[in-house]
Design an enzyme around this catalytic site. Structure first.
Site, short mmCIF file in Angstrom:
data_model
loop_
_atom_site.label_atom_id
_atom_site.label_comp_id
_atom_site.label_asym_id
_atom_site.label_seq_id
_atom_site.Cartn_x
_atom_site.Cartn_y
_atom_site.Cartn_z
N GLY A 22 0.99 -1.14 0.08
CA GLY A 22 0.01 0.02 -0.18
C GLY A 22 1.06 1.27 0.23
O GLY A 22 2.03 1.12 0.59
N ASN A 50 4.52 1.07 1.71
CA ASN A 50 5.68 0.82 1.00
C ASN A 50 6.72 2.11 1.40
O ASN A 50 7.81 1.71 1.45
CB ASN A 50 5.57 1.08 -0.52
N TYR A 89 -9.26 -3.91 -6.95
CA TYR A 89 -9.32 -3.54 -5.72
C TYR A 89 -10.66 -4.09 -4.86
O TYR A 89 -11.69 -3.91 -5.43
CB TYR A 89 -9.18 -2.04 -5.30
N ARG A 146 -11.51 -3.10 -1.47
CA ARG A 146 -11.22 -2.39 -0.09
C ARG A 146 -12.23 -1.42 0.23
O ARG A 146 -11.94 -0.58 1.26
CB ARG A 146 -9.74 -1.62 -0.70
N ASN A 151 -0.28 11.69 -4.80
CA ASN A 151 -0.68 10.41 -5.16
C ASN A 151 -2.11 10.25 -5.47
O ASN A 151 -2.91 9.25 -5.04
CB ASN A 151 -0.33 9.02 -4.10
N TYR A 152 -2.47 10.88 -6.45
CA TYR A 152 -4.07 11.18 -6.83
C TYR A 152 -4.18 10.04 -7.81
O TYR A 152 -3.88 9.66 -8.84
CB TYR A 152 -4.09 12.59 -7.71
N ALA A 204 7.61 3.11 -7.51
CA ALA A 204 8.68 3.83 -7.86
C ALA A 204 8.68 5.14 -6.94
O ALA A 204 9.62 5.35 -6.08
CB ALA A 204 8.77 4.28 -9.34
N GLY A 205 7.76 5.93 -6.88
CA GLY A 205 7.36 7.39 -6.20
C GLY A 205 7.46 6.74 -4.72
O GLY A 205 8.16 7.68 -4.05
N ASP A 206 6.84 5.70 -4.23
CA ASP A 206 6.78 5.58 -2.73
C ASP A 206 8.16 5.20 -2.31
O ASP A 206 8.57 5.63 -1.11
CB ASP A 206 5.58 4.09 -2.56
P1 ADP Z 1 5.02 7.54 -9.23
O1 ADP Z 1 5.44 6.28 -8.79
O2 ADP Z 1 4.40 8.28 -7.79
O3 ADP Z 1 4.15 7.82 -10.34
P2 ADP Z 1 7.27 8.78 -10.76
O4 ADP Z 1 6.78 7.99 -11.97
O5 ADP Z 1 7.48 10.23 -11.14
O6 ADP Z 1 6.43 8.41 -9.59
O7 ADP Z 1 8.64 8.07 -10.26
C1 ADP Z 1 9.17 8.21 -9.15
C2 ADP Z 1 10.89 8.14 -9.21
O8 ADP Z 1 11.07 7.01 -9.57
C3 ADP Z 1 11.30 8.94 -10.21
O9 ADP Z 1 11.66 10.35 -9.62
C4 ADP Z 1 12.68 8.24 -10.35
O10 ADP Z 1 13.62 8.64 -9.42
C5 ADP Z 1 12.07 6.89 -10.56
N1 ADP Z 1 11.64 6.35 -11.82
C6 ADP Z 1 10.69 6.29 -12.27
N2 ADP Z 1 10.47 5.81 -13.56
C7 ADP Z 1 11.83 5.83 -13.95
C8 ADP Z 1 12.29 5.34 -14.93
N3 ADP Z 1 11.71 4.86 -16.04
N4 ADP Z 1 13.77 5.36 -15.22
C9 ADP Z 1 14.42 5.58 -14.17
N5 ADP Z 1 13.74 6.19 -13.14
C10 ADP Z 1 12.42 6.10 -12.96
#
Ligand code: ADP
Length: 314
Positions: free
Chosen positions: A30, A34, A102, A104, A168-169, A263-265
């Site tokens: 979640g 994370n 989901y 939830r 995280n919309y 990635a963002g988390d």
């Molecule tokens: P979210 O997962 O919240 O949508 P992002 O897509 O903006 O967030 O990605 C969050 C972070 O993950 C980025 O700032 C970067 O560091 C890394 N990241 C995401 N996608 C890639 C990618 N294709 N290549 C390299 N780094 C990535």
């Protein structure tokens, strides 16, 4: 220096992933959980707690065990008498794209900050050095529960604690975009560290630029805004001058992206860990990018403990 106290407020769910042999593999994940995991992995000195609600059944026991296994404490994990945890099923199409279903809507976590939710959690939030929450946290709470959470966050701020937030919309979590805007706007004046992703901000607020996004958080009172833009760059926005200071940093290149879930988390977790350890915002961005780079090279939001990269700055 005493160990910083961090409280992450949100929902963790049972994750079901179909394996090639057709069986379902279980895990727990979640967005806020994370982030708490990566924060704790990168800041082992910090006391990290997860504020949420789970049930009294076997699946909930498994979740509590998964939280503890990460060294995150469960003092703020309330056991609802008759609800259980939410779950989601991960589908992977022929191109490897993942989508989620989901279950939830009546999870225990939706009862956080309701009338029965223990007041000790509010006290824990008020006393924390850092509280982390997201727009998803806000989306699962009823308006009265959100007001109670906001009251606790106001006390965190009054006690000198910091509040980190990622919008995280996710439109499906809200009845309409205006509801999301209203809820996020309420929390904005309390946020000290904003960690938004540009894509989410465009969808939620219709931003035309990183500057516009950064400006909104700075105007509301944030000290630092870190705007993530996937593979392209990360921008640090700080108060200063008439329009604030913007400093764009290139994102670490990743040769083979396996799955961008989390990635963002993970970025947020490693970023906050580095900041708690006294790193500069730029070094913390490097730590966040390095952590996210490892996570997107693996399947799933939470990579095995031994794969988690640590930044020398963190
Ligand atoms: P979210 O997962 O919240 O949508 P992002 O897509 O903006 O967030 O990605 C969050 C972070 O993950 C980025 O700032 C970067 O560091 C890394 N990241 C995401 N996608 C890639 C990618 N294709 N290549 C390299 N780094 C990535």
């Amino acid at each position: 220096m005493t160990a910083p106290i961090v409280v992450a407020v949100g929902e963790c769910m049972l994750e079901l992933v179909r394996r090639p042999d057709g069986l379902l593999q279980t895990g727990y994940a979640g967005d806020v959980f994370n982030t708490a995991v990566y924060l704790k992995r990168h800041a082992p000195q910090a006391t990290v707690g997860f504020a949420s609600a789970i049930g009294r059944d076997e699946l909930s026991d498994g979740l509590a065990e998964a939280v503890r296994a990460e060294g995150i404490h469960t003092e703020h994990l309330w056991r609802h008498p008759d609800r259980t945890i939410g779950l989601y099923l991960v589908h992977t199409d022929d191109d490897g794209e993942r989508s989620f279903t989901y279950y939830r809507d009546s999870s225990a976590a939706r009862e956080c900050f309701s009338a029965h939710y223990p007041a000790e959690v509010d006290e824990g939030i008020a006393a924390a050095d850092l509280v982390y929450l997201s727009g998803i946290t806000l989306s699962i709470l009823r308006p009265e529960a959100r007001s109670r959470l906001l009251a606790a966050l106001r006390r965190t701020r009054a006690n000198g604690g910091r509040i980190a937030f990622d919008s995280n919309y996710r439109p499906r979590g809200w009845a309409c975009r205006d509801d999301a805007r209203t809820a996020v706007a309420e929390v904005l004046p309390l946020v000290t560290i904003a960690l938004p992703s540009m894509d989410d901000e465009i969808q939620l607020w219709g931003d035309h630029s990183v500057e516009e996004c950064g400006r909104r958080y700075l105007d509301a009172g944030a000290d630092e805004v870190i705007v993530k833009q996937g593979a392209s760059e990360v921008t640090i926005c700080k108060p200063g001058g008439k329009r604030g200071e913007l400093h764009a940093l290139a994102t670490r290149r990743v040769e083979r992206v396996v799955d961008t879930t989390g990635a963002g988390d993970s970025f947020n977790g490693a970023y906050l860990a580095a900041r708690l350890a006294g790193a500069s915002a730029s070094d913390a961005v490097a730590a966040g990018s390095a952590c996210a780079a490892t996570v997107i090279g693996h399947r799933g939001a939470i990579v095995p403990m031994e794969s988690s990269s640590r930044s020398p700055n963190a």
